[in-house]
Design an enzyme around this catalytic site. Structure first.
Site, PDB file in Angstrom:
ATOM      1  N   LYS A 139       0.846  -1.176   0.000  1.00 34.56           N
ATOM      2  CA  LYS A 139       0.000   0.000   0.000  1.00 34.56           C
ATOM      3  C   LYS A 139       0.884   1.229   0.000  1.00 34.56           C
ATOM      4  O   LYS A 139       1.990   1.123   0.558  1.00 34.56           O
ATOM      5  CB  LYS A 139      -0.959   0.028   1.180  1.00 34.56           C
ATOM      6  CG  LYS A 139      -0.394  -0.285   2.581  1.00 34.56           C
ATOM      7  CD  LYS A 139       0.757   0.458   3.184  1.00 34.56           C
ATOM      8  CE  LYS A 139       0.683   1.941   3.337  1.00 34.56           C
ATOM      9  NZ  LYS A 139       1.963   2.469   3.997  1.00 34.56           N
ATOM     10  N   TYR A 224      -4.528   4.157   6.080  1.00 35.77           N
ATOM     11  CA  TYR A 224      -5.035   3.202   7.082  1.00 35.77           C
ATOM     12  C   TYR A 224      -6.400   3.641   7.606  1.00 35.77           C
ATOM     13  O   TYR A 224      -7.272   2.808   7.847  1.00 35.77           O
ATOM     14  CB  TYR A 224      -4.042   3.058   8.241  1.00 35.77           C
ATOM     15  CG  TYR A 224      -2.828   2.231   7.895  1.00 35.77           C
ATOM     16  CD1 TYR A 224      -2.882   0.842   7.931  1.00 35.77           C
ATOM     17  CD2 TYR A 224      -1.630   2.831   7.522  1.00 35.77           C
ATOM     18  CE1 TYR A 224      -1.775   0.068   7.607  1.00 35.77           C
ATOM     19  CE2 TYR A 224      -0.518   2.069   7.197  1.00 35.77           C
ATOM     20  CZ  TYR A 224      -0.592   0.686   7.245  1.00 35.77           C
ATOM     21  OH  TYR A 224       0.498  -0.067   6.916  1.00 35.77           O
TER      22      TYR A 224
HETATM   23  P1  NAD Z   1      12.401   1.654   2.398  1.00 36.11           P
HETATM   24  O1  NAD Z   1      12.948   2.937   1.938  1.00 36.11           O
HETATM   25  O2  NAD Z   1      12.864   1.092   3.697  1.00 36.11           O
HETATM   26  O3  NAD Z   1      12.659   0.530   1.293  1.00 36.11           O
HETATM   27  C1  NAD Z   1      12.430   0.783  -0.075  1.00 36.11           C
HETATM   28  C2  NAD Z   1      13.240  -0.159  -0.906  1.00 36.11           C
HETATM   29  O4  NAD Z   1      13.036   0.155  -2.285  1.00 36.11           O
HETATM   30  C3  NAD Z   1      14.755  -0.044  -0.625  1.00 36.11           C
HETATM   31  O5  NAD Z   1      15.332  -1.309  -0.560  1.00 36.11           O
HETATM   32  C4  NAD Z   1      15.267   0.721  -1.843  1.00 36.11           C
HETATM   33  O6  NAD Z   1      16.606   0.383  -2.174  1.00 36.11           O
HETATM   34  C5  NAD Z   1      14.310   0.233  -2.937  1.00 36.11           C
HETATM   35  N1  NAD Z   1      14.232   1.113  -4.091  1.00 36.11           N
HETATM   36  C6  NAD Z   1      14.151   0.698  -5.358  1.00 36.11           C
HETATM   37  N2  NAD Z   1      14.143   1.727  -6.207  1.00 36.11           N
HETATM   38  C7  NAD Z   1      14.220   2.827  -5.452  1.00 36.11           C
HETATM   39  C8  NAD Z   1      14.259   4.226  -5.762  1.00 36.11           C
HETATM   40  N3  NAD Z   1      14.199   4.671  -7.033  1.00 36.11           N
HETATM   41  N4  NAD Z   1      14.323   5.087  -4.732  1.00 36.11           N
HETATM   42  C9  NAD Z   1      14.362   4.682  -3.458  1.00 36.11           C
HETATM   43  N5  NAD Z   1      14.339   3.354  -3.109  1.00 36.11           N
HETATM   44  C10 NAD Z   1      14.271   2.452  -4.103  1.00 36.11           C
HETATM   45  O7  NAD Z   1      10.813   1.794   2.396  1.00 36.11           O
HETATM   46  P2  NAD Z   1       9.770   0.835   3.103  1.00 36.11           P
HETATM   47  O8  NAD Z   1       9.425   1.397   4.409  1.00 36.11           O
HETATM   48  O9  NAD Z   1      10.234  -0.560   3.013  1.00 36.11           O
HETATM   49  O10 NAD Z   1       8.478   1.055   2.153  1.00 36.11           O
HETATM   50  C11 NAD Z   1       8.344   0.393   0.903  1.00 36.11           C
HETATM   51  C12 NAD Z   1       6.858   0.225   0.571  1.00 36.11           C
HETATM   52  O11 NAD Z   1       6.257  -0.557   1.572  1.00 36.11           O
HETATM   53  C13 NAD Z   1       6.070   1.532   0.510  1.00 36.11           C
HETATM   54  O12 NAD Z   1       5.117   1.451  -0.518  1.00 36.11           O
HETATM   55  C14 NAD Z   1       5.377   1.602   1.857  1.00 36.11           C
HETATM   56  O13 NAD Z   1       4.162   2.328   1.829  1.00 36.11           O
HETATM   57  C15 NAD Z   1       5.136   0.138   2.132  1.00 36.11           C
HETATM   58  N6  NAD Z   1       5.064  -0.169   3.576  1.00 36.11           N
HETATM   59  C16 NAD Z   1       4.025  -0.877   4.041  1.00 36.11           C
HETATM   60  C17 NAD Z   1       3.919  -1.179   5.388  1.00 36.11           C
HETATM   61  C18 NAD Z   1       2.801  -2.011   5.910  1.00 36.11           C
HETATM   62  O14 NAD Z   1       2.663  -2.134   7.122  1.00 36.11           O
HETATM   63  N7  NAD Z   1       1.994  -2.607   5.043  1.00 36.11           N
HETATM   64  C19 NAD Z   1       4.907  -0.720   6.257  1.00 36.11           C
HETATM   65  C20 NAD Z   1       5.990  -0.012   5.751  1.00 36.11           C
HETATM   66  C21 NAD Z   1       6.052   0.271   4.398  1.00 36.11           C
END
Ligand code: NAD
Length: 374
Positions: A139, A224
């Protein structure tokens, strides 16, 4: 989610493993391995995006009964090395963002879980679909409803599932409130309040870059309360009004919302009043009011334990690791055609995106925006 919020407040977004609480992965909805259908197929998943949430999902999969972490897609070779070692992933199941279309020729991967910045989801999911693999997408599924619909269409055309990572749809205390509401124990639903927010840290992170996030708090955390309003009230909203406040226009640039309050109206006359913010701490609360009773949950959407009380007393359903239950339930949706109590398909994601589009429109126009979610 509290862990995540603190992490986001304090940390730079370098990939680092988050501690995952040791919780019972099984719930009333997840069958233990010995009661699974005889030929229950294991869902072999490749995770795309090895960031903080991807890491959490990978850890949770280790406790699954019918989901296996089979591969990775990453732009960072050193992470791939670490993950291969940690999870025993064969080299042939590792891809980068340039070559992952070749996953179509890999018979050992069934699905790709896209866990990258929001604005990348659309193209990545469409590529996964074209490779003939099921897509699971975090999401918000996209940055607007049109992109979300394009993802739904691409997955339909390819004959693959598109599932959105709505982990709360499998959370036992949440499902108990939904059960009570459906059984009429709360009477006629009249009001929902959803509060979702935390203070975001590092101003250079992708969550504050509209090109990658597609917005601000609303896309990330406000969703959420949107999604929760729908599954708690049990109806689709027919109108929305919204107001925006920005106290720090430098940190929250054009296209990045800081704080938004919004209201939803439902066909029965029930109303919802919600808050989405990147500038207030510890906001994770749902309250549902009906003619015969009420339910409140706090925390309501964090990683858990989810806590709550109704007019009948405290909620006492099992504490689970959300992502473990989610993944095994998704295996059942994909392979056994199981229907989730609250849907997690692409169409469900598009409904939330339509509401977000309408909230942004309501802020611009200052008026009431009608919704038709079908
Ligand atoms: P994060 O920044 O920790 O991780 C993102 C990942 O994407 C990294 O490994 C990064 O290297 C990669 N990536 C690939 N291309 C990229 C670019 N062009 N720029 C930046 N990063 C790039 O983020 P996250 O917290 O893991 O969030 C990722 C997704 O997961 C989002 O859509 C977020 O909304 C979702 N999320 C959902 C929940 C949940 O509880 N369902 C919780 C956290 C995050």
């Amino acid at each position: 989610m509290k862990t995540r919020r603190i992490f986001l407040q304090k940390a730079s977004l370098s990939a680092m493993a988050l501690a995952v609480p040791t919780l019972n992965p099984l719930s009333a909805m997840t069958k233990p391995a010995d009661t699974l259908p005889k030929n229950a197929q294991t869902l072999r998943v490749a995770i795309m995006g090895l960031g903080s949430y991807g890491t959490r999902v990978a850890e949770a999969i280790q406790s699954c009964t019918r989901t296996k972490l089979a591969g990775v897609i990453s732009g960072t070779p050193s992470k791939v090395v670490d993950w291969r070692e940690k999870y025993g992933i064969p080299e042939k199941n590792c891809y980068n963002y340039e070559n992952f279309d070749a996953i179509k020729d890999n018979p050992d991967i069934d699905a790709v879980y896209v866990i990258t910045p929001n604005a990348l989801h659309k193209d990545q999911v469409i590529r996964v679909a074209k490779a003939g693999k099921h897509a699971i997408c975090e999401k918000p599924m996209a940055v607007n409803a049109a992109d979300g619909q394009a993802m739904v269409d691409a997955c339909k055309a390819a004959g693959v599932h598109l599932l959105i990572g709505y982990r709360m749809h499998f959370e036992p205390n949440t499902l108990e409130v939904i059960r009570m509401r459906k059984a009429g124990e709360l009477g006629e639903i009249r009001f929902f309040q959803g509060l979702s927010g935390f203070v975001i840290g590092d101003p250079s992170q992708w969550r504050l870059d509209p090109e990658l996030s597609g917005g601000g708090a609303m896309m990330d955390i406000g969703i959420y309360s949107i999604n929760g309003a729908r599954y708690m009230v049990g109806e689709e909203p027919i109108w929305v009004t919204a107001q925006e406040v920005k106290t720090d226009p430098e940190k929250f640039n054009e296209g990045v919302d800081e704080t938004i309050t919004f209201q939803l109206g439902f066909p029965s006359g029930a109303i919802a009043s919600c808050l989405s913010t990147y500038n207030m701490n510890d906001l994770d609360r749902f309250y549902l009011n009906g003619s015969k009773g009420w339910a409140e949950m706090q925390p309501s959407t964090g990683y858990g334990p989810i806590k709550g009380t109704t007019h009948k007393g405290p909620l006492t359903e099992p504490i689970v690791t959300h992502q473990t239950v989610q993944m095994d339930e998704m295996a059942a949706i994909i392979f056994d055609d199981k229907k989730a109590e609250v849907p997690v398909n692409g169409e469900e994601g598009v409904k939330d995106m339509k509401i977000i589009d309408a909230i942004f429109k309501a802020i611009k126009t200052g008026g009431k925006v009608d919704l038709n979610l079908g």
